[in-house]
Structure formats: structure tokens, C-alpha cells
Design a protein around this motif. Sequence first.
Motif, PDB file in Angstrom:
ATOM      1  N   PRO A 129       1.147  -0.951  -0.290  1.00 31.20           N
ATOM      2  CA  PRO A 129       0.183   0.112   0.145  1.00 31.20           C
ATOM      3  C   PRO A 129       1.029   1.118   0.047  1.00 31.20           C
ATOM      4  O   PRO A 129       2.038   1.147   0.651  1.00 31.20           O
ATOM      5  N   GLU A 130       0.324   2.207  -0.606  1.00 31.38           N
ATOM      6  CA  GLU A 130       0.976   3.449  -0.636  1.00 31.38           C
ATOM      7  C   GLU A 130       0.944   4.109   0.902  1.00 31.38           C
ATOM      8  O   GLU A 130       0.322   3.506   1.713  1.00 31.38           O
ATOM      9  N   ARG A 131       1.885   5.290   1.461  1.00 33.72           N
ATOM     10  CA  ARG A 131       2.204   5.484   2.374  1.00 33.72           C
ATOM     11  C   ARG A 131       1.874   4.695   3.342  1.00 33.72           C
ATOM     12  O   ARG A 131       1.726   5.200   5.265  1.00 33.72           O
ATOM     13  N   LEU A 168      11.821   1.630   3.787  1.00 33.87           N
ATOM     14  CA  LEU A 168      11.394   1.753   2.492  1.00 33.87           C
ATOM     15  C   LEU A 168       9.643   2.877   2.586  1.00 33.87           C
ATOM     16  O   LEU A 168       9.160   1.601   2.771  1.00 33.87           O
ATOM     17  N   LEU A 169       9.385   3.791   1.665  1.00 35.48           N
ATOM     18  CA  LEU A 169       7.779   4.300   1.043  1.00 35.48           C
ATOM     19  C   LEU A 169       7.295   4.561   0.409  1.00 35.48           C
ATOM     20  O   LEU A 169       8.492   5.671  -0.151  1.00 35.48           O
ATOM     21  N   ALA A 170       6.524   4.414   0.041  1.00 38.00           N
ATOM     22  CA  ALA A 170       6.284   5.543  -1.783  1.00 38.00           C
ATOM     23  C   ALA A 170       5.041   6.682  -0.821  1.00 38.00           C
ATOM     24  O   ALA A 170       4.005   6.250  -0.174  1.00 38.00           O
ATOM     25  N   ASN A 171       4.904   7.735  -1.486  1.00 43.02           N
ATOM     26  CA  ASN A 171       4.297   8.528  -1.368  1.00 43.02           C
ATOM     27  C   ASN A 171       3.173   9.054  -2.053  1.00 43.02           C
ATOM     28  O   ASN A 171       2.165   9.251  -1.876  1.00 43.02           O
ATOM     29  N   GLU A 172       3.433   7.651  -3.373  1.00 43.04           N
ATOM     30  CA  GLU A 172       2.329   7.668  -4.393  1.00 43.04           C
ATOM     31  C   GLU A 172       2.171   6.431  -4.807  1.00 43.04           C
ATOM     32  O   GLU A 172       2.824   6.141  -4.656  1.00 43.04           O
ATOM     33  N   GLN A 173       0.917   6.033  -5.300  1.00 44.17           N
ATOM     34  CA  GLN A 173       0.285   4.617  -6.188  1.00 44.17           C
ATOM     35  C   GLN A 173       1.096   5.119  -7.076  1.00 44.17           C
ATOM     36  O   GLN A 173       2.015   6.003  -8.302  1.00 44.17           O
ATOM     37  N   GLY A 174       1.617   4.004  -7.792  1.00 39.39           N
ATOM     38  CA  GLY A 174       2.073   3.541  -9.487  1.00 39.39           C
ATOM     39  C   GLY A 174       2.887   2.473  -8.754  1.00 39.39           C
ATOM     40  O   GLY A 174       3.164   1.900  -8.195  1.00 39.39           O
ATOM     41  N   THR A 175       4.097   1.730 -10.220  1.00 45.39           N
ATOM     42  CA  THR A 175       4.511   0.539 -10.788  1.00 45.39           C
ATOM     43  C   THR A 175       6.094   1.780 -10.854  1.00 45.39           C
ATOM     44  O   THR A 175       6.511   2.179 -11.693  1.00 45.39           O
ATOM     45  N   ALA A 197       2.377  -0.020  -5.731  1.00 43.07           N
ATOM     46  CA  ALA A 197       2.383   0.889  -5.160  1.00 43.07           C
ATOM     47  C   ALA A 197       1.178   1.174  -4.677  1.00 43.07           C
ATOM     48  O   ALA A 197       0.963   1.614  -6.096  1.00 43.07           O
ATOM     49  N   THR A 198      -0.053   0.699  -4.371  1.00 43.02           N
ATOM     50  CA  THR A 198      -1.628   0.639  -4.779  1.00 43.02           C
ATOM     51  C   THR A 198      -2.657   1.224  -3.081  1.00 43.02           C
ATOM     52  O   THR A 198      -1.824   1.466  -2.384  1.00 43.02           O
ATOM     53  N   SER A 199      -3.676   1.337  -2.887  1.00 47.97           N
ATOM     54  CA  SER A 199      -4.277   2.059  -2.456  1.00 47.97           C
ATOM     55  C   SER A 199      -4.335   0.687  -0.989  1.00 47.97           C
ATOM     56  O   SER A 199      -4.064  -0.750  -1.393  1.00 47.97           O
ATOM     57  N   GLU A 200      -4.849   1.028  -0.347  1.00 45.64           N
ATOM     58  CA  GLU A 200      -5.192   0.223   1.217  1.00 45.64           C
ATOM     59  C   GLU A 200      -6.027  -1.427   0.311  1.00 45.64           C
ATOM     60  O   GLU A 200      -5.978  -2.883   0.372  1.00 45.64           O
ATOM     61  N   LYS A 201      -7.242  -0.512  -0.289  1.00 48.99           N
ATOM     62  CA  LYS A 201      -8.178  -1.352  -0.756  1.00 48.99           C
ATOM     63  C   LYS A 201      -8.083  -2.654  -1.739  1.00 48.99           C
ATOM     64  O   LYS A 201      -8.106  -3.888  -2.002  1.00 48.99           O
TER      65      LYS A 201
END
Length: 275
Positions: A129-131, A168-175, A197-201
Motif C-alpha cells: 500500500p502507498e504511504r 522504504l515508503l512510497a508517497n503515491e501509487q504507481g509501478t 504501490a496501491t491503495s489499501e483496498k
Amino acid sequence: MLFNSKGSVGLAQRDLIIVCIGLMLFVVIPAIVLTFVFAWKYRAGNLRARYTPDWAHSTRIELVVWGMPLVIIAVLATIVWKSTHELDPYKPLNAGGEPINVEVIAADWKWIFVYPDLGIATVNELVFPERRQLAFSITSNSTMNTFFIPQLGGQVYAMAGMRTRLHLLANEQGTFRGMSGNFSGPGFSDMHFAARATSEKDFERWVNQVRISPLTLDYGTFQKIARPSQGDGVLHFAQVQPGLFKKVIDQFADSGKHGPQAEAAAPGIVTANKE
């Protein structure tokens, strides 16, 4: 990709690179400019240039030549000292929520990802998940590699018989492209993976999708997958043998009890897990 960072660690590393380059240019640019100025001013055809064959010393020049680099070195040392501690890959990030724990195993020539808290595993696919903080434990089943997702930051060695860590951490969704940054043989060019990186759902949906896979990753299956091969696709495993990651590490300290990989290990190697 380093300058198109999408994670907090990557952004901090990008800013550090820019600051260091900028400081070093304080020496480089004047040196380049003065090279052309001196060449033009003291050319053979410039009869107005002052000729001083006995000149040997200038305190002002010495102060500039030595003083400016020393100041820059002191500033760079302070910045690097501070950033080295702030960006320690073993240090958890200041991020809310429970981290996603991922155990990473580098094999010839593929990446195996185990999600111990979720009981699932994948080959050549990392989804999160993002963030949400990612807490990686990293090892290798054979040759030394480096685990690297350039847009998220960090590059940490994957070494047989050892465990390294990375947060690590992704600030936004993406591949984002994941890869090995260390040459490890003929299949090295195919040793990459997709980090999504995706949404939680969407992450929960992906986990449920992996759990319907008919495959189980036990140590015997792992040994088959870890055999040298090139251009491997994505695999999902609905179940994972508990303690698989530790068993992969311990094979190099068990006197060849777990197969040919351990038999090839150098005698005397010990597990070195940094906590």
C-alpha cells in the motif's frame, strides 16, 4: 529514476545528491572559468600582461586555494554525517500505521518475496500500500546481489548467510522498477521485478487473489525455484512454510545439511543477523 523519486527516502537521497553537487561546484566552476581566463590573459600575444618571472608566493591565493576547499569539505562532512544517521536503512521510518514486513531472497536470477505476517509469497512481484512503511529483511541464496528500487531509494546488499535490512515508503501509487544493482552472472539483465504501490483496498484485493493460488512455498519448492534460470515470470504462493527465510540463511551454517548450495559455501561462514 533517482531524480524522479516517489518515496520519502528517495526524495531525501535526491536532495542530498543535489546539495553535494552544488557545494562541489563552488570549486569546480571557478577552476574551469579561471583556466580559460589565465590562458587568455597570459597568452604569448598579450603584450600588456605583466611578466613576473621571479614571482613565487601569494598569501591571498594560498588562502583561496586551500581555504575554500577546506570550508566545503567541512560543510559536506557535516551534511553527510547527519544524513548517514537519518537515512540509515536499518532505522524504521517515521510513518504511521503498521509496517508491511517483507522477507526478500535473491536467487539466480529472480527475486522471491515472502510476506510472513500474511502467510503468502511471490516471485518477481512486490505489491504494497502507498504511504505504508515497508520493512525489508534481505538475504541471498547464492551470489551477492543488491536490492534496489531506484524511485523509492536505498540500495542494500543481499548476501548469502546474512540478513540485511531496509525501510522504504512510497508517497503515491504507481509501478516502480526493482532490480539488482550488482552483476551476478549471465541472467543478471533479467533479474528485475515490478514494485507496485496501491491503495489499501487494492492491496487487500491483491492479497486475496494470491491466497487462491494452488501453490505452496515450502523449502523443497524453494530449492527448485532457486535453481539458475532466466526470464522467469510472476508466481504466487497461497501458503509459505514458517521460518523459510531463516532456513535459507541457516543453510550456509549447517555443514551442507540442506543441499548443494550449502555444500558450496565456504567453510567457517556464519550467520550474521544484524538486529
